[in-house]
Design an enzyme around this catalytic site. Structure first.
Site, PDB file in Angstrom:
ATOM      1  N   ASP A  68       0.871  -1.174   0.000  1.00  0.00           N
ATOM      2  CA  ASP A  68       0.000   0.000   0.000  1.00  0.00           C
ATOM      3  C   ASP A  68       0.907   1.223   0.000  1.00  0.00           C
ATOM      4  OD1 ASP A  68      -2.149   1.941   0.709  1.00  0.00           O
ATOM      5  OD2 ASP A  68      -3.301   0.118   1.111  1.00  0.00           O
ATOM      6  N   HIS A  69       0.321   2.393   0.117  1.00  0.00           N
ATOM      7  CA  HIS A  69       1.116   3.615   0.263  1.00  0.00           C
ATOM      8  C   HIS A  69       0.854   4.211   1.637  1.00  0.00           C
ATOM      9  CE1 HIS A  69       0.946   3.805  -4.371  1.00  0.00           C
ATOM     10  NE2 HIS A  69       2.133   3.360  -4.011  1.00  0.00           N
ATOM     11  N   SER A 124      -5.185   3.100   1.611  1.00  0.00           N
ATOM     12  CA  SER A 124      -6.066   2.247   0.801  1.00  0.00           C
ATOM     13  C   SER A 124      -5.710   2.225  -0.679  1.00  0.00           C
ATOM     14  CB  SER A 124      -7.527   2.666   0.990  1.00  0.00           C
ATOM     15  OG  SER A 124      -8.379   1.617   0.592  1.00  0.00           O
ATOM     16  N   HIS A 125      -4.462   1.969  -0.971  1.00  0.00           N
ATOM     17  CA  HIS A 125      -4.025   1.709  -2.339  1.00  0.00           C
ATOM     18  C   HIS A 125      -3.530   0.259  -2.368  1.00  0.00           C
ATOM     19  CE1 HIS A 125      -2.903   6.276  -2.806  1.00  0.00           C
ATOM     20  NE2 HIS A 125      -4.196   6.084  -2.638  1.00  0.00           N
ATOM     21  N   ILE A 126      -4.451  -0.680  -2.571  1.00  0.00           N
ATOM     22  CA  ILE A 126      -4.125  -2.101  -2.402  1.00  0.00           C
ATOM     23  C   ILE A 126      -3.414  -2.626  -3.645  1.00  0.00           C
ATOM     24  CG2 ILE A 126      -5.050  -4.359  -1.792  1.00  0.00           C
ATOM     25  CD1 ILE A 126      -7.670  -2.839  -1.022  1.00  0.00           C
TER      26      ILE A 126
END
Lengths: 532, 192
Positions: free
Chosen positions: A313-314, A468-470
Site C-alpha cells: 500500500d502507500h 487504501s491503495h491495495i
C-alpha cells in the site's frame, strides 16, 4: 456437441475496472454478465447519509454495510493484526460502481522507472510489461474518465521536461490553481521543491454527462454532483451497452473443468439462493482484497502460493502547521497536487520514494475540535476558528512499499459472514525501506516546509495512516513460480481466467494505482475480445 | 445503514414540540431553572444516583451561555441534549450540576470560562462536551475506520464551526461559486 454458455464473459465486480472492461467488451459485440456483491444506490441517498452522519471523516460510513456484503470497516469482517500501533485497514465498499465512489480521483500514470524498479534500483520487482505497452490504454482510460492534467509538468518530480511521455494531450486541461496551492508553490518552490499538478478525474468541463466541478470540497466520501468520476458511470454505460449486471450476487466459487479451464462461477444471494453461471472466459475484478479471497476460497490460480501475499500500500504520514499568512484552504477540490522531488532517483536503492500531497479540505472540524479540547470558548473560539482555518496547511505524504510474502491476506478459519463465507485476516508490517524514508521526510522536508512558511507546527508525529491503495495481492510477473498472472493479467494456471485489479501491480511506486490498474484492464479487454 | 438520526431520541420529541417551542431568543442569560415552562427532562438511570437531570429549556439557556449566542434553535438544542445523553447517560445530571454551579457563581459571559475552569476543573468535561456538540454537530467521538462508536448526529449546516468562515469557504457538499472560482482568494484576505 456444442456447449451453450450463459455469457461469453463473466466479470466479478462492478467497480471502475470491471465496469470499464464490461463496457469495452460489450461495445465489441460480446455478451457479458457482471456480478456485484452489493446493491445499486442512488447518489442522493449517499449524499443524505453523509450529511446526517456524525462520522464525516469516515469514508465508508455513508455507504451500505450489510451482513451479506460488508465494507472493510465492519468489525466483523477484517481481523488485521496491529504492529507498532498501526493497523492496516483498506477502505473498500460493496455496491454497484465500487470503491471509487469515495476515491479522490487522482489518476496518475506510473513512470517507466516505477515499472523497472529491480533493473534500475535493485529493489522489489519489475513489471512484466513496458510503459509503451500501456500508453494507449492509459489514454483510453483517461478519455473515459475525462482526466484533467498538465501536458507540461515533469510528473517524475525532477523539474525537467514533460514526463512520462504521452501520445496525446490530456482530454481536459488542468483546473485553475487554488490561491492556497499557488502561494505554497511560490514560497516552498523557491527552495527547489518541485510542485506538480495532480492529474484527476474531477472534471472541470462538462464531460460524458457529468457537470464541471463547482468546488463543493467533498470528493471524499461523496461528490454531491457527480463531477468526480466513479465506476458507477461506466457501470451504467455498460448496462446501456447490453451488459447484464446482477447485483446482490456474491461470487464464492470458481469451478475448474477439463484442461484446467474455469467452467463456471457460483454465487450466493442475501436470500440464500445459490446460482451457477457458465462462460468462455472469466474476469475477477473484485479489488485487491476480494479478488485473492475468491481465488483462495476456490483453490484456483495459486500454484505459486502467491495469492494474497505481497500486500503493498502507500501507508502515509501527515504534517500539519499554520502558515504566517492567510491561504484559505478549502476553496475548490480536496487536493490539487504536491511536491514530487522524491518520486524518482537513486535514493530508491536505499529507501522508499515519497509523494507529498497538499490537502485542500475545509479544515473547520479539525480546527474547532482541537480548540474546544484545549478549553477555548466564546469570542476567542470563533476568532481562532477563522484565524487558524485561513492558515491551515496539511501535507499528506505516502511511501513506496516493497513486496513481502509475509504481508498477506488469508481466509479466516473461525469466522464467517451471513452467507457462510469466510471473513478476512490481514498481516501487514512496515519495513525499514519505508521507515528510512519517513526519517528523511520528518527531519528534512517537513522542517523545511514549516520554516519556509514561517509556520507554527501543529503536528509532525510520524504516526502511520492508511491510504487504501491495495497492490501486490495477485501480482503479475514473468515467472509462473513467483507470480499469479502473466503480463496480460491471465492466470498462469487457468488460460481463461483473468484478474483485473490493482492487486496485479508487482511494484508500487508512489502514486495512486487506479489508473494503472484500469489501463491493464482495458488492455486485457482488447486481448480477450480477440480470443472470445 | 445506521446513519439516520435515531428516532428513539430525536424525532418523536421534536414533532411533539414543534408547535410548542420554536427558535427561542432571550436578551439576557439566566440560568434560573424554569420547570413550569420547560419540557420534561431527559430521564436516565443515573439521575437518581447523581442528582436531578437538566430540563430541555435549561439546556437551551445553558447552551446559549456556553456558545455566546443570543439565539439558538430549540429543536437542535433538544437533539443535542438527546445526543449527549445517548453518548453518556450521566450527562443530564452533570449538565444540571454545571448549570447550577455557573448560576451560583454568576458566570454570565463564557469569555470568562477559563477563570471558572480553574476552580471547577471537574465540570469542564461537561462544558466542553456541550460546546463541542453545538460547534461540531455531533456528540461523542466518531470512528474513522470502524462502524462502531459512541457518536450521535445533531446537525450539519447549523454546526457553529462553519459560521466564522462562512464568507470564505464552503460547508462541504455545498457550492459557493462557479468552476475555478478558487483561483482568487476571499475578498477579506488583507484583513484576515
Amino acid at each position: 456437441m456444442t456447449t451453450q454458455y450463459d455469457a461469453d464473459i463473466i466479470i466479478v465486480g462492478s467497480g471502475i475496472i470491471g465496469s470499464n472492461i464490461a463496457h469495452s467488451l460489450a461495445t465489441k459485440g460480446k455478451s457479458v454478465i457482471m456480478l456485484e456483491a452489493g446493491e445499486w444506490v442512488p447518489r442522493w441517498k449517499i449524499l443524505e447519509n453523509f450529511r446526517s452522519s456524525p462520522r464525516k471523516e469516515n469514508y465508508n460510513d455513508p455507504y451500505p454495510d450489510h451482513p451479506w456484503a460488508m465494507t472493510s470497516f465492519d468489525p466483523n469482517y477484517i481481523d488485521s493484526k496491529v504492529y507498532d500501533g498501526f493497523r492496516y485497514m483498506p477502505y473498500t465498499l460493496k455496491l454497484v460502481g465500487g470503491t471509487t465512489w469515495h476515491w479522490a480521483a487522482a489518476t496518475w500514470r506510473f513512470i517507466p522507472n516505477d515499472m523497472r524498479l529491480k533493473t534500475v534500483y535493485g529493489q522489489g520487482n519489475d513489471w512484466p510489461l513496458n510503459y509503451e505497452d500501456l500508453e494507449p490504454y492509459y489514454y483510453d482510460g483517461e478519455y473515459r474518465l475525462g482526466v484533467a492534467g498538465s501536458d507540461t509538468d515533469d510528473q517524475s518530480g525532477q523539474g525537467g521536461k514533460a514526463w512520462p511521455p504521452r501520445a496525446k494531450p490530456y482530454p481536459v486541461p488542468p483546473e485553475a490553481e487554488t490561491y492556497y496551492f499557488k502561494r505554497l508553490k511560490t514560497r516552498i518552490g523557491a527552495e527547489g521543491y518541485h510542485f506538480v499538478h495532480e492529474p484527476n478525474a474531477r472534471t472541470n468541463r462538462p464531460w460524458d454527462g457529468r457537470p464541471a466541478c463547482s468546488g463543493n470540497n467533498n470528493c471524499q466520501p461523496i461528490c454531491p454532483i457527480g463531477a468526480m468520476y466513479s465506476g458507477i458511470f461506466h457501470a451504467k454505460h455498460a448496462a446501456d451497452a447490453g451488459v447484464k449486471i446482477i447485483s446482490k450476487a456474491t461470487a464464492y466459487k470458481l469451478e475448474k473443468g477439463a484442461g484446467n479451464k474455469i467452467v463456471a462461477v457460483h454465487y450466493k444471494t442475501p436470500d440464500h439462493q445459490d446460482v451457477r453461471l457458465t462462460a468462455k472466459t472469466f474476469i475477477i475484478a473484485a479489488n485487491g482484497l476480494e479478488t485473492p479471497k475468491l481465488l483462495l476460497m476456490s483453490d484456483v490460480a495459486n500454484s505459486s502460493d502467491m495469492v494474497g501475499r505481497n500486500l503493498m500500500d502507500h501507508t502515509g504520514i501527515t504534517l500539519r502547521f499554520l502558515s504566517d499568512e492567510p491561504l484559505w484552504p478549502g476553496r475548490g477540490q480536496v487536493q490539487q497536487g504536491g511536491i514530487f522531488n522524491w518520486r524518482d532517483g537513486p535514493h530508491r536503492s536505499e529507501h522508499a520514494a515519497v509523494k507529498h500531497a497538499i490537502t485542500n479540505a475545509v479544515p473547520n472540524r479539525i480546527v474547532a475540535d482541537m480548540l474546544i479540547k484545549q478549553g477555548v470558548a466564546g469570542t476567542k473560539l470563533d476568532e481562532q476558528i477563522r484565524h487558524m482555518s485561513a492558515r491551515w496547511v496539511e501535507i499528506s505524504s505516502v511511501f513506496e512499499m516493497l513486496p513481502s510474502p509475509d504481508n498477506r491476506i488469508t481466509l479466516s478459519t473461525t469466522n464467517t459472514d451471513a452467507l457462510g463465507l469466510p471473513t478476512l485476516k490481514i498481516n501487514y508490517q512496515i519495513a525499514d525501506y519505508v521507515k528510512k524514508a519517513v526519517n528523511v521526510i520528518r527531519n528534512k522536508d517537513y522542517k523545511d516546509f514549516v520554516r519556509i512558511m514561517n509556520g507554527t507546527l501543529i503536528s509532525n508525529t510520524g504516526e502511520f495512516q492508511n491510504r487504501s491503495h491495495i497492490m501486490g495481492t495477485v501480482l503479475m510477473g514473468k515467472d509462473a513460480s513467483t507470480s499469479v498472472t502473466n503480463h496480460e493479467g491471465r492466470t498462469w494456471d487457468h488460460e481463461n481466467l483473468f484478474l483485473a485489479t490493482t492487486g496485479l501491480l508487482p511494484a508500487a511506486g508512489v502514486v495512486n494505482p487506479t489508473l494503472g490498474g484500469l489501463a491493464i484492464g482495458l488492455r486485457m479487454a482488447d486481448i480477450i475480445a480477440r480470443e472470445v | 445503514m445506521g446513519n439516520a438520526p435515531d428516532p428513539s431520541y430525536g424525532f418523536t420529541r421534536r414533532v411533539l414540540l414543534r408547535g410548542l417551542a420554536t427558535t427561542m431568543t432571550i436578551t439576557s442569560f439566566s440560568l434560573v431553572s424554569s420547570p413550569s415552562k420547560g419540557a420534561p427532562a431527559v430521564k436516565s438511570a443515573a439521575d437518581a444516583a447523581t442528582g436531578s437531570a437538566i430540563s430541555e429549556q435549561d439546556f437551551l439557556h445553558l447552551s446559549q451561555l456556553l456558545t455566546r449566542r443570543d439565539s439558538l434553535d430549540s429543536e437542535i438544542s433538544n437533539r443535542a441534549l438527546s445526543a449527549l445523553t445517548a453518548t453518556d447517560p450521566t450527562f443530564p445530571a452533570a449538565a444540571e450540576t454545571l448549570r447550577r454551579t455557573l448560576h451560583r457563581e454568576n458566570l454570565t459571559d463564557v469569555n470568562n470560562l477559563s477563570a471558572f475552569a480553574e476552580h471547577h476543573p471537574e465540570l469542564m468535561k461537561t462544558a466542553t462536551s456541550i460546546i463541542a456538540a453545538w460547534y461540531l454537530g455531533y456528540s461523542g467521538t466518531p470512528a474513522i475506520e470502524s462502524t462502531k462508536d459512541d457518536a450521535h448526529f445533531i446537525c450539519y449546516q447549523a454546526a457553529l464551526m462553519y459560521q466564522p468562515t462562512i464568507d470564505a469557504t464552503v460547508i462541504p457538499t455545498y457550492a459557493r461559486g462557479h468552476t475555478n472560482y478558487w483561483a482568487t482568494p476571499p475578498a477579506t484576505l488583507s484583513t484576515d
